[in-house]
Motif scaffolding. Structure first.
Motif, PDB file in Angstrom:
ATOM      1  N   LEU A 221       1.025  -1.165  -0.013  1.00  0.00           N
ATOM      2  CA  LEU A 221       0.011   0.111  -0.082  1.00  0.00           C
ATOM      3  C   LEU A 221       0.801   1.134  -0.117  1.00  0.00           C
ATOM      4  O   LEU A 221       0.524   2.069  -0.936  1.00  0.00           O
ATOM      5  CB  LEU A 221      -1.053  -0.047   1.362  1.00  0.00           C
ATOM      6  CG  LEU A 221      -1.963  -1.198   1.248  1.00  0.00           C
ATOM      7  CD1 LEU A 221      -2.474  -1.297   2.450  1.00  0.00           C
ATOM      8  CD2 LEU A 221      -3.073  -0.686   0.188  1.00  0.00           C
ATOM      9  N   LEU A 222       1.967   1.163   0.894  1.00  0.00           N
ATOM     10  CA  LEU A 222       2.927   2.343   0.919  1.00  0.00           C
ATOM     11  C   LEU A 222       3.544   2.454  -0.612  1.00  0.00           C
ATOM     12  O   LEU A 222       3.619   3.887  -0.915  1.00  0.00           O
ATOM     13  CB  LEU A 222       3.845   2.099   1.790  1.00  0.00           C
ATOM     14  CG  LEU A 222       3.581   2.565   3.394  1.00  0.00           C
ATOM     15  CD1 LEU A 222       4.492   2.127   4.122  1.00  0.00           C
ATOM     16  CD2 LEU A 222       3.219   4.218   3.389  1.00  0.00           C
TER      17      LEU A 222
ATOM     18  N   LEU B  64       4.208   5.530  -5.712  1.00  0.00           N
ATOM     19  CA  LEU B  64       4.081   5.506  -7.155  1.00  0.00           C
ATOM     20  C   LEU B  64       3.472   6.662  -7.654  1.00  0.00           C
ATOM     21  O   LEU B  64       3.682   7.392  -8.706  1.00  0.00           O
ATOM     22  CB  LEU B  64       4.037   4.013  -7.807  1.00  0.00           C
ATOM     23  CG  LEU B  64       4.805   2.869  -7.386  1.00  0.00           C
ATOM     24  CD1 LEU B  64       4.184   1.767  -7.893  1.00  0.00           C
ATOM     25  CD2 LEU B  64       6.313   3.128  -8.288  1.00  0.00           C
ATOM     26  N   ILE B  65       2.364   7.063  -7.013  1.00  0.00           N
ATOM     27  CA  ILE B  65       1.386   7.838  -7.320  1.00  0.00           C
ATOM     28  C   ILE B  65       2.022   9.198  -7.094  1.00  0.00           C
ATOM     29  O   ILE B  65       1.949  10.266  -8.007  1.00  0.00           O
ATOM     30  CB  ILE B  65      -0.016   7.784  -6.700  1.00  0.00           C
ATOM     31  CG1 ILE B  65      -0.877   6.482  -7.194  1.00  0.00           C
ATOM     32  CG2 ILE B  65      -0.975   9.067  -7.084  1.00  0.00           C
ATOM     33  CD1 ILE B  65      -0.985   6.557  -8.766  1.00  0.00           C
ATOM     34  N   ASP B  66       2.376   9.325  -5.859  1.00  0.00           N
ATOM     35  CA  ASP B  66       3.040  10.776  -5.384  1.00  0.00           C
ATOM     36  C   ASP B  66       4.223  11.203  -5.973  1.00  0.00           C
ATOM     37  O   ASP B  66       4.684  12.109  -6.332  1.00  0.00           O
ATOM     38  CB  ASP B  66       3.289  10.576  -3.886  1.00  0.00           C
ATOM     39  CG  ASP B  66       1.689  10.728  -3.468  1.00  0.00           C
ATOM     40  OD1 ASP B  66       0.770  10.880  -3.886  1.00  0.00           O
ATOM     41  OD2 ASP B  66       1.792  10.349  -2.026  1.00  0.00           O
ATOM     42  N   GLN B  67       5.283   9.975  -6.207  1.00  0.00           N
ATOM     43  CA  GLN B  67       6.613  10.146  -6.735  1.00  0.00           C
ATOM     44  C   GLN B  67       6.702   9.751  -7.880  1.00  0.00           C
ATOM     45  O   GLN B  67       8.015  10.061  -8.540  1.00  0.00           O
ATOM     46  CB  GLN B  67       7.565   9.721  -5.428  1.00  0.00           C
ATOM     47  CG  GLN B  67       7.205  10.419  -4.107  1.00  0.00           C
ATOM     48  CD  GLN B  67       8.234   9.737  -3.092  1.00  0.00           C
ATOM     49  OE1 GLN B  67       9.377   9.242  -3.312  1.00  0.00           O
ATOM     50  NE2 GLN B  67       7.940   9.375  -2.011  1.00  0.00           N
ATOM     51  N   GLY B  68       6.137   9.105  -8.805  1.00  0.00           N
ATOM     52  CA  GLY B  68       6.393   8.695  -9.951  1.00  0.00           C
ATOM     53  C   GLY B  68       7.747   7.731 -10.136  1.00  0.00           C
ATOM     54  O   GLY B  68       7.582   6.772  -9.404  1.00  0.00           O
TER      55      GLY B  68
ATOM     56  N   ARG C 255      13.208   4.772   2.484  1.00  0.00           N
ATOM     57  CA  ARG C 255      12.537   5.393   1.605  1.00  0.00           C
ATOM     58  C   ARG C 255      11.058   5.490   1.562  1.00  0.00           C
ATOM     59  O   ARG C 255      10.309   6.408   0.920  1.00  0.00           O
ATOM     60  CB  ARG C 255      12.886   5.291   0.188  1.00  0.00           C
ATOM     61  CG  ARG C 255      14.612   5.429  -0.118  1.00  0.00           C
ATOM     62  CD  ARG C 255      15.012   4.980  -1.481  1.00  0.00           C
ATOM     63  NE  ARG C 255      14.067   5.040  -2.746  1.00  0.00           N
ATOM     64  CZ  ARG C 255      14.627   4.543  -3.720  1.00  0.00           C
ATOM     65  NH1 ARG C 255      15.604   3.768  -3.760  1.00  0.00           N
ATOM     66  NH2 ARG C 255      13.787   4.486  -4.847  1.00  0.00           N
ATOM     67  N   LEU C 256      10.494   4.457   2.092  1.00  0.00           N
ATOM     68  CA  LEU C 256       9.091   4.208   2.133  1.00  0.00           C
ATOM     69  C   LEU C 256       8.498   4.604   3.752  1.00  0.00           C
ATOM     70  O   LEU C 256       7.245   4.892   3.953  1.00  0.00           O
ATOM     71  CB  LEU C 256       8.536   2.846   1.633  1.00  0.00           C
ATOM     72  CG  LEU C 256       8.725   2.527   0.108  1.00  0.00           C
ATOM     73  CD1 LEU C 256       8.104   1.455   0.057  1.00  0.00           C
ATOM     74  CD2 LEU C 256       8.127   3.756  -0.686  1.00  0.00           C
TER      75      LEU C 256
END
Length: 359
Positions: free
Chosen positions: A243-244, A249-253, A312-313
């Protein structure tokens, strides 16, 4: 509560496509997403066990869409993706068992490799998907039987058809990212975890389900490799990581469009014997013996380095192995008593979130 609400605000209303939702991990993930307000669309075969988490939790009641289809059926998969129009995709559909892969190697490769190809090809042709998380396994590494944990940069491999098929699916992810999805703004990552435990797993040839079945039948548990070391963790641990990862991926691409490990703290890489002895101490009358039959190859030691996910997450395990086993027994006992298993499952998710930062 503040972090939990923030998590709900991200997922609330999101259109999410989950393959393998009738399975153990996929069922927990679909319920968790539904709890956070996501519109969840599931794509899978009928449950492969009876009972199953899908049935006892009445999961179909929590879904916005429910497709009982084969991941190898390209037309059905393409149609389901078009109907669901997902923003985020989690790919968990798989043949997940090492021993089954020795019996059915062709089907294992067809499902695990070509199933991944089929999904990614459907994604690139349809809709406005922003993120894809492909779940593989900790067994995708070229296992050297050493004591050091594997990092995401270590060589892929696989002695058995299952492990090999999952390392192949990692290569498929890389190829589709570089050739198609990255250019289209679809961010894709793979997630490597394994040896998960938790309520609702009735699969054959998995340690904890085998132990629970033997206990209920009043039988002695036969153990194949008691000294084998594995990175055990509750199913909610890697799911929190998935989930994180999807959110990142949505926020940071493209920054996080790569492979990720999700494993327990090093102290919870325990032997099979440790797990069996712990459950024997909790389940009255349970005992075990060595399996006398010759067994196909299985690795004797496997550890994961999850430092990248930590750093990083912001992901880290919440429950140690003893608590993970206790929660599994609690869930199973609730099922035996005829409780509402959707509520029990959602309550365990709440308990998990309360024990660490939200996602």
């Amino acid at each position: 509560m503040e972090m939990l609400e923030l998590s709900k605000s991200f997922w609330n209303g999101k259109r999410v496509f989950v393959t393998g939702h009738t399975g153990f991990k996929g069922g927990w993930l679909a319920l968790w997403l539904s709890k956070m307000g996501a519109r969840v669309f599931g794509y899978a075969l009928d449950p492969d066990s009876c009972p199953s988490l899908f049935d006892v939790s009445r999961l179909s009641e929590h879904l916005s869409g429910h497709f009982i289809q084969d991941i190898r059926d390209t037309e059905a998969l393409d149609r389901a993706i078009r109907i669901a129009a997902p923003e985020i995709v989690f790919h968990l559909a798989a043949q997940p068992l090492v021993r089954v892969s020795y019996v059915s190697p062709v089907d294992t490769y067809a499902v695990n490799v070509m199933g991944t190809v089929n999904l990614l090809d459907a994604v690139r042709r349809n809709g406005d998907v922003g993120a894809v998380v492909v779940v593989t396994t900790d067994k995708c590494y070229d296992n050297q039987e050493w004591i050091w944990p594997y990092r995401e940069t270590d060589r892929l491999g696989g002695h058995d058809p299952y492990a090999s098929s999952k390392s192949c699916s990692e290569l498929v992810v890389n190829a589709y990212r570089d050739s198609f999805l990255g250019h289209a703004g679809i961010h894709i990552a793979s997630a490597r975890a394994g040896n998960v435990i938790g309520g609702g797993d009735w699969a054959k040839d998995r340690l904890v389900p085998d132990i629970l079945r033997a206990h209920e039948a009043g039988e002695i548990v036969s153990i194949r490799f008691p000294r084998a070391l594995r990175p055990w963790q509750h199913v909610l641990e890697p799911l929190a990581g998935y989930l994180l990862l999807a959110r990142s991926l949505i926020d940071q691409g493209p920054a996080n469009s790569e492979a990720w490990n999700f494993g327990p703290h090093d102290v919870d890489t325990r032997s099979v014997e440790w797990v069996v002895d712990y459950l024997c101490s909790k389940l009255s009358g349970l005992s075990w013996q060595m399996d006398a039959y010759q067994q196909p190859h299985e690795s004797s030691i496997l550890k994961l380095d999850s430092a990248k996910a930590h750093d990083r997450l912001g992901w880290s395990p919440h429950w140690d192995l003893a608590k993970a086993l206790d929660k599994t027994l609690e869930w199973h006992q609730a099922w035996r008593l005829g409780e509402d298993m959707a509520l029990v499952t959602l309550d365990q998710i709440e308990c998990y979130l309360a024990d660490g930062p939200g996602i």
